[in-house]
Design an enzyme around this catalytic site. Structure first.
Site, PDB file in Angstrom:
ATOM      1  N   LEU A  99       8.298  -1.442  -1.555  1.00 28.32           N
ATOM      2  CA  LEU A  99       8.795  -2.609  -2.272  1.00 28.32           C
ATOM      3  C   LEU A  99       7.753  -2.974  -3.317  1.00 28.32           C
ATOM      4  O   LEU A  99       6.548  -2.868  -3.061  1.00 28.32           O
ATOM      5  CB  LEU A  99       8.989  -3.804  -1.320  1.00 28.32           C
ATOM      6  CG  LEU A  99      10.051  -3.679  -0.221  1.00 28.32           C
ATOM      7  CD1 LEU A  99      10.023  -4.929   0.653  1.00 28.32           C
ATOM      8  CD2 LEU A  99      11.437  -3.469  -0.809  1.00 28.32           C
ATOM      9  N   ASP A 100       8.193  -3.412  -4.480  1.00 26.36           N
ATOM     10  CA  ASP A 100       7.259  -3.869  -5.498  1.00 26.36           C
ATOM     11  C   ASP A 100       6.415  -5.010  -4.951  1.00 26.36           C
ATOM     12  O   ASP A 100       6.844  -5.754  -4.059  1.00 26.36           O
ATOM     13  CB  ASP A 100       8.006  -4.361  -6.739  1.00 26.36           C
ATOM     14  CG  ASP A 100       8.704  -3.230  -7.472  1.00 26.36           C
ATOM     15  OD1 ASP A 100       8.342  -2.070  -7.263  1.00 26.36           O
ATOM     16  OD2 ASP A 100       9.623  -3.533  -8.260  1.00 26.36           O
ATOM     17  N   GLN A 101       5.235  -5.177  -5.515  1.00 27.29           N
ATOM     18  CA  GLN A 101       4.344  -6.255  -5.079  1.00 27.29           C
ATOM     19  C   GLN A 101       5.016  -7.624  -5.193  1.00 27.29           C
ATOM     20  O   GLN A 101       4.806  -8.497  -4.350  1.00 27.29           O
ATOM     21  CB  GLN A 101       3.062  -6.237  -5.919  1.00 27.29           C
ATOM     22  CG  GLN A 101       2.020  -7.244  -5.468  1.00 27.29           C
ATOM     23  CD  GLN A 101       0.718  -7.086  -6.235  1.00 27.29           C
ATOM     24  OE1 GLN A 101       0.620  -6.306  -7.183  1.00 27.29           O
ATOM     25  NE2 GLN A 101      -0.304  -7.814  -5.837  1.00 27.29           N
TER      26      GLN A 101
END
Length: 243
Positions: A62-64
């Site tokens: 997942l993106d930050q």
């Protein structure tokens, strides 16, 4: 193994609720320690963490800036089975996204695009290439609309998993995600920060479903919407039933 809230754990799998601002795995090029979803050192080649409680293989990312459900495997055989399920598009991943505009959106639909990702230094950008066979697919359904603030809450099921896919596909349809400072509108984000307290990207991985590699039973894990995103919906006058 992790400081994140654990949503599900057994002998084979561990599923956590990754907070916003925490990396799925450390960036090897970073010069300082970074908060990651699991503890211990990270092996970039094997895509696993060496924690004090054992090895955890990271099954996806997942993106930050994105919060929500993140899956790990506790042994190599389970990891291989999970990877095969992802590659065969047998893992269902659903996200909640708040978009600006969207008044003309149909109640549900499918987004098909050809996405191209480019890396320049520490920056990653994805764009839509028109006139080329689609390589990115997502299904969406509208959950709630607030005409006053011109925002719409949608649930998106990713069929493919491209970098920044939901953000780019939404922005290309003139409904950028609220709080998206890369593909969205700076001016609109500034206004929504004041009107509905939207201080960050509104994108949350709220459900993951797959056939358990050991039991063969369907496993569905949900992550509740974080308090700050729930507050945004409340400020926008949305009920968000089931979030």
């Amino acid at each position: 193994m992790t400081r994140c809230d654990i949503l599900h754990e057994d002998r084979f799998l561990i599923v956590v609720n990754k907070p916003h601002g925490v990396l799925s795995h450390p960036n090897p090029k970073a010069g300082k320690p970074q908060a990651a979803a699991f503890e211990g050192s990270y092996d970039q080649d094997r895509r696993c963490f060496k924690t004090a409680a054992g090895i955890v293989w990271l099954m996806h990312r997942l993106d930050q800036d994105t919060s929500g459900v993140l899956l790990g495997a506790k042994d190599e055989k389970t990891a291989a089975a999970c990877r095969a399920a992802f590659e065969a598009e047998l893992v269902r991943k659903k996200y909640l996204a708040l978009c600006s505009g969207g008044g003309a959106l149909k109640p549900e639909g499918v987004w098909l695009d050809h996405l191209v990702t480019a890396h320049a230094g520490h920056q990653v950008r994805t764009t839509v290439r028109h006139g080329v066979r689609p390589n990115a697919e997502a299904k969406y359904r509208v959950m709630e609309v607030n005409a006053l603030n011109r925002v719409v809450l949608i649930e998106v099921e990713l069929i493919t998993g491209k970098t920044h896919q939901i953000r780019v596909q939404a922005a290309s349809r003139q409904i950028p995600l609220v709080g998206d400072d890369v593909y969205g509108s700076f001016e609109l984000n500034r206004k929504l920060r004041k009107s509905i307290l939207a201080k960050r990207l509104f994108l949350h991985a709220h459900e993951l479903s797959l056939k358990h590699p050991a039991s063969g039973q369907q496993l569905t894990v949900k992550a509740p919407l974080p308090p700050d995103l729930s507050a945004v919906l409340e400020a926008a006058g949305m009920k968000a039933v089931g979030c």
